[in-house]
Enzyme design. Structure first.
Site, PDB file in Angstrom:
ATOM      1  CG  HIS A 110       4.858   3.279  -6.922  1.00  0.00           C
ATOM      2  ND1 HIS A 110       5.158   3.610  -5.610  1.00  0.00           N
ATOM      3  CD2 HIS A 110       4.869   1.927  -6.994  1.00  0.00           C
ATOM      4  CE1 HIS A 110       5.362   2.498  -4.930  1.00  0.00           C
ATOM      5  NE2 HIS A 110       5.194   1.464  -5.731  1.00  0.00           N
ATOM      6  NE  ARG A 114       4.944  -2.788   2.001  1.00  0.00           N
ATOM      7  CZ  ARG A 114       5.109  -1.514   1.667  1.00  0.00           C
ATOM      8  NH1 ARG A 114       4.388  -0.994   0.683  1.00  0.00           N
ATOM      9  NH2 ARG A 114       5.975  -0.747   2.319  1.00  0.00           N
ATOM     10  CG  HIS A 149       2.372  16.800  -1.716  1.00  0.00           C
ATOM     11  ND1 HIS A 149       2.997  15.997  -0.787  1.00  0.00           N
ATOM     12  CD2 HIS A 149       3.171  16.780  -2.820  1.00  0.00           C
ATOM     13  CE1 HIS A 149       4.121  15.525  -1.283  1.00  0.00           C
ATOM     14  NE2 HIS A 149       4.255  15.991  -2.523  1.00  0.00           N
ATOM     15  CG  HIS A 176      23.027   5.811  -7.594  1.00  0.00           C
ATOM     16  ND1 HIS A 176      21.807   5.390  -7.108  1.00  0.00           N
ATOM     17  CD2 HIS A 176      22.898   5.856  -8.942  1.00  0.00           C
ATOM     18  CE1 HIS A 176      20.988   5.169  -8.120  1.00  0.00           C
ATOM     19  NE2 HIS A 176      21.618   5.454  -9.244  1.00  0.00           N
ATOM     20  N   GLY A 259      11.825 -15.389  -4.137  1.00  0.00           N
ATOM     21  CA  GLY A 259      11.461 -16.312  -5.197  1.00  0.00           C
ATOM     22  C   GLY A 259      10.085 -16.038  -5.768  1.00  0.00           C
TER      23      GLY A 259
END
Length: 301
Positions: A110, A114, A149, A176, A259
């Protein structure tokens, strides 16, 4: 500040990464879905290009998105660290990608880079960069982790690498499950260090290091033999990936809260996943070694 230069680079980065991934595939290619949203639609306005590769010999699914959007009000995911900007309008642009390989011995990867500009009445515009890349292996190979790395360290320099590595380890963590998503890499957000030119340069270095980090690992592992056991483990681990994206990932939450275009936002999901109730791999197996050793935060170089 030069948003036009950032946009130009991001569009070229999308082209370059898609070309690099397609080089692994003899017969599969990215389909291009160009989209626009105008003021007549709810939510964001802007345009982008979603590129998706499915059913390849090496990659079961891969997606590389470019988007340039404008919004009237920053959603909570974007103001968590900048509460004084709540309610302000914004421009956001970026490239985000996820590659889900077919072979369980090839890791999922991934990356995203931005740029944000936020404006609020009576205040000067505020800008920042963000991004990084991380690796999610299903089977652990120390040489792959070291290469990943080392490439990350080379991209940002020895001084910045420890901070951005720890930031990544802390971010890609499933609270979790008390479990890391993978082996990390680099992560940064709200980045303005050194001014626009310096912050943009670091962001470029990170974006352009992704293929250098990932391609050699794909090349090394893509032809490894596997069977039903490895596939089942891959699907279980992909389930963890889905859990993180839907519960914690700021990019996914930002897109849904503002949205954004649902198909583009959820393109990062794997094509198939699995869950088994309270599944624990047997001690001494490669699957157990992934959890015990490989995905534990550590100094790989």
């Amino acid at each position: 500040m030069n948003p036009q230069a950032v946009e130009s680079w991001l569009r070229q980065l999308q082209d370059d990464i898609c070309a690099g991934i397609e080089a692994f595939e003899p017969n599969a290619y990215f389909t291009v879905d160009r989209w626009t949203r105008d003021a007549s639609e709810p939510g964001l306005t802007g345009d982008g290009s979603s590129r998706v590769l499915e059913g390849g010999e090496v990659f079961e699914r891969g997606g590389v998105n470019f988007s340039l959007v404008h919004g009237k009000q920053l959603p909570p995911a974007a103001t968590e660290r900048n509460p004084h900007l709540a309610g302000g309008r914004f421009t956001a642009m970026g490239v985000s990608l996820v590659m889900h390989p077919r072979n369980p011995y090839v890791p999922t990867s991934h990356a995203n880079v931005r740029f944000f500009v936020a404006e609020k009445e009576g205040q000067d515009p505020v800008w920042w960069f963000g991004g990084g890349f991380d690796l999610t292996p299903y089977y652990g190979f120390d040489e792959d982790c070291k290469h990943w790395h080392q490439t990350a360290k080379d991209a940002v320099g020895a001084e910045r690498y420890p901070e951005l590595k720890k930031w990544c380890d802390d971010y890609f963590y499933l609270k979790h499950r008390n479990e890391q998503r993978g082996i990390g890499g680099l992560f940064f957000d709200d980045w303005t260090e050194g001014g626009f030119d310096s912050a943009f340069e670091m962001t470029r270095d990170v974006g352009e290091a992704y293929l250098k980090a990932y391609a050699p690992i794909v090349e090394r592992r893509q032809n490894t033999e596997y069977g039903e056991r490895e596939r089942e483990w891959q699907l279980i681990r992909r389930g963890r990936y889905v859990e993180f994206n839907l519960v914690y990932d700021r990019g996914t939450l930002f897109g849904l809260q503002s949205g954004g275009r649902t198909e583009s936002i959820l393109m990062s999901m794997p094509p198939a996943t699995g869950w088994r109730y309270d599944y624990q791999p047997e001690e001494g197996t490669p699957e157990a070694e992934l959890l015990r050793h490989t995905i534990q935060p550590q100094d790989w170089i």
